[in-house]
Design an enzyme around this catalytic site. Structure first.
Site, PDB file in Angstrom:
ATOM      1  N   ASP A   1      -0.091   4.778  -4.548  1.00 25.24           N
ATOM      2  CA  ASP A   1      -0.685   3.449  -4.406  1.00 25.24           C
ATOM      3  C   ASP A   1       0.218   2.542  -3.569  1.00 25.24           C
ATOM      4  O   ASP A   1       1.431   2.715  -3.542  1.00 25.24           O
ATOM      5  CB  ASP A   1      -0.912   2.843  -5.800  1.00 25.24           C
ATOM      6  CG  ASP A   1      -1.917   1.699  -5.765  1.00 25.24           C
ATOM      7  OD1 ASP A   1      -2.609   1.539  -4.745  1.00 25.24           O
ATOM      8  OD2 ASP A   1      -1.998   0.965  -6.771  1.00 25.24           O
TER       9      ASP A   1
ATOM     10  N   GLY B   1      -2.025  -0.246   1.370  1.00 25.75           N
ATOM     11  CA  GLY B   1      -2.563  -1.485   1.936  1.00 25.75           C
ATOM     12  C   GLY B   1      -1.504  -2.578   1.951  1.00 25.75           C
ATOM     13  O   GLY B   1      -1.321  -3.280   2.953  1.00 25.75           O
TER      14      GLY B   1
ATOM     15  N   ARG C   1      -4.710  -1.892   7.405  1.00 26.11           N
ATOM     16  CA  ARG C   1      -4.642  -1.042   6.214  1.00 26.11           C
ATOM     17  C   ARG C   1      -4.643   0.447   6.568  1.00 26.11           C
ATOM     18  O   ARG C   1      -3.938   1.246   5.960  1.00 26.11           O
ATOM     19  CB  ARG C   1      -5.818  -1.343   5.269  1.00 26.11           C
ATOM     20  CG  ARG C   1      -5.740  -2.703   4.586  1.00 26.11           C
ATOM     21  CD  ARG C   1      -6.947  -2.900   3.663  1.00 26.11           C
ATOM     22  NE  ARG C   1      -6.991  -1.891   2.619  1.00 26.11           N
ATOM     23  CZ  ARG C   1      -6.332  -1.967   1.469  1.00 26.11           C
ATOM     24  NH1 ARG C   1      -5.593  -3.020   1.189  1.00 26.11           N
ATOM     25  NH2 ARG C   1      -6.432  -1.006   0.574  1.00 26.11           N
TER      26      ARG C   1
ATOM     27  N   HIS D   1      -2.387   3.847   5.374  1.00 25.64           N
ATOM     28  CA  HIS D   1      -2.818   5.164   4.891  1.00 25.64           C
ATOM     29  C   HIS D   1      -2.165   6.272   5.718  1.00 25.64           C
ATOM     30  O   HIS D   1      -1.724   7.279   5.163  1.00 25.64           O
ATOM     31  CB  HIS D   1      -4.344   5.283   4.940  1.00 25.64           C
ATOM     32  CG  HIS D   1      -5.051   4.308   4.026  1.00 25.64           C
ATOM     33  ND1 HIS D   1      -4.664   4.125   2.714  1.00 25.64           N
ATOM     34  CD2 HIS D   1      -6.096   3.470   4.229  1.00 25.64           C
ATOM     35  CE1 HIS D   1      -5.449   3.206   2.156  1.00 25.64           C
ATOM     36  NE2 HIS D   1      -6.324   2.784   3.055  1.00 25.64           N
TER      37      HIS D   1
ATOM     38  N   GLU E   1     -14.113   5.638  -7.507  1.00 20.01           N
ATOM     39  CA  GLU E   1     -14.298   4.190  -7.359  1.00 20.01           C
ATOM     40  C   GLU E   1     -13.924   3.702  -5.958  1.00 20.01           C
ATOM     41  O   GLU E   1     -14.302   2.600  -5.554  1.00 20.01           O
ATOM     42  CB  GLU E   1     -13.463   3.432  -8.402  1.00 20.01           C
ATOM     43  CG  GLU E   1     -13.970   3.587  -9.835  1.00 20.01           C
ATOM     44  CD  GLU E   1     -13.718   4.957 -10.439  1.00 20.01           C
ATOM     45  OE1 GLU E   1     -12.709   5.593 -10.076  1.00 20.01           O
ATOM     46  OE2 GLU E   1     -14.545   5.419 -11.255  1.00 20.01           O
TER      47      GLU E   1
ATOM     48  N   LEU F   1       4.346  27.389  -3.801  1.00 17.72           N
ATOM     49  CA  LEU F   1       4.118  26.009  -4.253  1.00 17.72           C
ATOM     50  C   LEU F   1       2.607  25.780  -4.310  1.00 17.72           C
ATOM     51  O   LEU F   1       1.895  26.187  -3.394  1.00 17.72           O
ATOM     52  CB  LEU F   1       4.771  25.057  -3.235  1.00 17.72           C
ATOM     53  CG  LEU F   1       4.472  23.559  -3.338  1.00 17.72           C
ATOM     54  CD1 LEU F   1       4.997  23.006  -4.655  1.00 17.72           C
ATOM     55  CD2 LEU F   1       5.150  22.803  -2.183  1.00 17.72           C
TER      56      LEU F   1
ATOM     57  N   ARG G   1       3.454   6.746 -10.502  1.00 23.80           N
ATOM     58  CA  ARG G   1       2.559   5.821  -9.808  1.00 23.80           C
ATOM     59  C   ARG G   1       3.416   4.832  -9.037  1.00 23.80           C
ATOM     60  O   ARG G   1       4.312   4.202  -9.609  1.00 23.80           O
ATOM     61  CB  ARG G   1       1.646   5.063 -10.773  1.00 23.80           C
ATOM     62  CG  ARG G   1       0.737   4.095  -9.989  1.00 23.80           C
ATOM     63  CD  ARG G   1      -0.384   3.486 -10.764  1.00 23.80           C
ATOM     64  NE  ARG G   1      -1.261   2.766  -9.838  1.00 23.80           N
ATOM     65  CZ  ARG G   1      -2.556   2.606  -9.980  1.00 23.80           C
ATOM     66  NH1 ARG G   1      -3.165   3.110 -11.026  1.00 23.80           N
ATOM     67  NH2 ARG G   1      -3.262   1.942  -9.087  1.00 23.80           N
TER      68      ARG G   1
ATOM     69  N   SER H   1      -6.027   4.177 -13.673  1.00 18.09           N
ATOM     70  CA  SER H   1      -7.105   4.150 -12.676  1.00 18.09           C
ATOM     71  C   SER H   1      -7.962   5.426 -12.679  1.00 18.09           C
ATOM     72  O   SER H   1      -8.274   5.974 -11.611  1.00 18.09           O
ATOM     73  CB  SER H   1      -6.537   3.888 -11.272  1.00 18.09           C
ATOM     74  OG  SER H   1      -5.851   2.661 -11.233  1.00 18.09           O
TER      75      SER H   1
ATOM     76  N   GLU I   1       4.904  12.395 -19.189  1.00 24.05           N
ATOM     77  CA  GLU I   1       5.824  11.256 -19.055  1.00 24.05           C
ATOM     78  C   GLU I   1       5.364  10.390 -17.882  1.00 24.05           C
ATOM     79  O   GLU I   1       5.083  10.914 -16.798  1.00 24.05           O
ATOM     80  CB  GLU I   1       7.253  11.756 -18.785  1.00 24.05           C
ATOM     81  CG  GLU I   1       7.869  12.504 -19.948  1.00 24.05           C
ATOM     82  CD  GLU I   1       8.044  11.627 -21.177  1.00 24.05           C
ATOM     83  OE1 GLU I   1       8.369  10.434 -21.021  1.00 24.05           O
ATOM     84  OE2 GLU I   1       7.858  12.139 -22.295  1.00 24.05           O
TER      85      GLU I   1
HETATM   86  C1  IPE Z   1      -5.878   4.745  -7.342  1.00 27.57           C
HETATM   87  O1  IPE Z   1      -5.503   3.686  -6.546  1.00 27.57           O
HETATM   88  C2  IPE Z   1      -6.614   5.769  -6.530  1.00 27.57           C
HETATM   89  C3  IPE Z   1      -5.796   6.520  -5.580  1.00 27.57           C
HETATM   90  C4  IPE Z   1      -4.494   6.450  -5.451  1.00 27.57           C
HETATM   91  C5  IPE Z   1      -6.511   7.446  -4.735  1.00 27.57           C
HETATM   92  P1  IPE Z   1      -6.405   2.356  -6.442  1.00 27.57           P
HETATM   93  O2  IPE Z   1      -5.693   1.449  -5.526  1.00 27.57           O
HETATM   94  O3  IPE Z   1      -7.790   2.730  -6.084  1.00 27.57           O
HETATM   95  O4  IPE Z   1      -6.382   1.828  -7.939  1.00 27.57           O
HETATM   96  P2  IPE Z   1      -6.742   0.382  -8.531  1.00 27.57           P
HETATM   97  O5  IPE Z   1      -8.056  -0.016  -7.961  1.00 27.57           O
HETATM   98  O6  IPE Z   1      -5.670  -0.549  -8.096  1.00 27.57           O
HETATM   99  O7  IPE Z   1      -6.751   0.566 -10.009  1.00 27.57           O
HETATM  100  C1  IPE Z   2      -3.607   3.881  -2.025  1.00 26.01           C
HETATM  101  O1  IPE Z   2      -3.239   2.677  -1.399  1.00 26.01           O
HETATM  102  C2  IPE Z   2      -4.545   4.714  -1.184  1.00 26.01           C
HETATM  103  C3  IPE Z   2      -5.901   4.877  -1.747  1.00 26.01           C
HETATM  104  C4  IPE Z   2      -6.325   4.369  -2.864  1.00 26.01           C
HETATM  105  C5  IPE Z   2      -6.829   5.677  -0.961  1.00 26.01           C
HETATM  106  P1  IPE Z   2      -4.177   1.390  -1.485  1.00 26.01           P
HETATM  107  O2  IPE Z   2      -5.104   1.390  -0.314  1.00 26.01           O
HETATM  108  O3  IPE Z   2      -4.815   1.300  -2.806  1.00 26.01           O
HETATM  109  O4  IPE Z   2      -3.099   0.249  -1.305  1.00 26.01           O
HETATM  110  P2  IPE Z   2      -3.102  -1.182  -2.005  1.00 26.01           P
HETATM  111  O5  IPE Z   2      -3.208  -0.967  -3.473  1.00 26.01           O
HETATM  112  O6  IPE Z   2      -4.277  -1.936  -1.438  1.00 26.01           O
HETATM  113  O7  IPE Z   2      -1.800  -1.775  -1.600  1.00 26.01           O
HETATM  114 MG    MG Z   3      -4.338   0.378  -4.541  1.00 30.65          MG
END
Ligand code: IPE
Ligand code: IPE
Ligand code: MG
Length: 259
Positions: free
Chosen positions: A30, A33, A43, A47, A77, A141, A198, A206, A217
């Protein structure tokens, strides 16, 4: 996926215990973005940078002998994001996997997928099938990518399949126990993760691996995913090894068991 002497050496050099390495690490990647925003980038570029962290974690797993990595790549989602971002993520998945087929084969890496990846665009399905088939015989792996994955959906789907098997007379309801239930999940062939990492500081699951994380853990790092590197990986394992996994027992029981 046995351990090799050079992996034990690398682990010891970092002051870690080769006997207490996690066998399976799962990642909620996560913060792509937020990373991009901080750099003044779009954004999508976050990625793309995130893919480099995946590659770095794979190198670390090889170096230190962690046999299984599972990455949350796209949740059920995440379809709710702007169409353009979804399309960019799908395209990035295709490109990254295409570029990884030969490399995975050369390094003995088996690549596998969790979730309803069969509902992804055709170009994604094609490369997923290709990399799954071409790497199926590898065992150094195991990499799992959760794509169009939702933990609740996984459980509901398992319940549906179990109900159908009972209805068809193939399964006795009395035979449904935890291990049978687990065999209906996408992770049927996998041990539960020992460690979940995470990134980007959010303290939530999530909808990831809801059934499988029962005794995993949990480690939440404030580092944004594209910045998550080898030193963070080592730090996470150090933190993991400092913990006492009890599985419901008392601390005294656990320490007398391990000495
Ligand atoms: C969880 O991240 C999904 C992935 C890492 C693919 P999100 O960014 O979608 O989670 P929320 O919306 O903050 O809970
Ligand atoms: C995780 O990064 C990638 C996916 C969920 C695909 P995010 O895109 O959720 O990044 P933030 O949470 O907006 O920073
Ligand atoms: Mg996110």
């Amino acid at each position: 996926m046995g351990r090799y002497a050079e992996q034990d050496r690398a682990v010891s050099e970092e002051g870690l215990d080769p006997e207490r390495m996690p066998r399976h690490i799962a990642f909620i990647m996560d913060g792509n973005g937020r990373w991009a925003k901080k750099q003044g980038l779009a954004r999508d570029q976050g990625h793309s940078a995130g893919v480099e962290s995946v590659r770095e974690m794979i190198r670390c797993a090889g170096e230190f002998g962690v046999g299984i990595l599972t990455f949350f790549g796209f949740s059920t989602e995440n379809w709710n994001r702007p169409r353009r971002e979804v399309a960019a993520i799908m395209q990035l998945i295709v490109e990254s996997l295409r570029g990884a087929v030969e490399e995975a084969s050369a390094h003995g890496i088996r690549v596998s997928f969790l979730g309803r990846w069969d509902e992804l665009p055709e170009s994604n399905r094609q490369v997923i099938k290709q990399i799954t088939e071409q790497t199926a015989g590898n065992d150094r792996l195991l990499l799992n990518f959760a794509l169009n994955y939702g933990g609740r959906q996984e459980i509901v789907e398992a319940a549906q399949c179990i109900a159908l098997d009972v209805q068809a007379g193939r399964l006795d309801p009395e035979a449904i126990d935890e291990s049978l239930f687990a065999s209906y999940l996408y992770t049927e062939h996998l041990p539960d993760p020992d460690l979940l990492i995470r990134t980007s500081g959010e303290m939530r699951i999530s909808n990831f691996l809801l059934y499988q994380l029962a005794y995993t853990e949990l480690l939440v790092s404030s580092v944004l995913w594209p910045d998550f590197s080898r030193s963070h990986f080592i730090g996470a394992i150090r933190d993991y090894q400092s913990r006492e996994r009890r599985f419901g027992r008392t601390g005294e029981q656990v320490s007398s068991h391990s000495t």
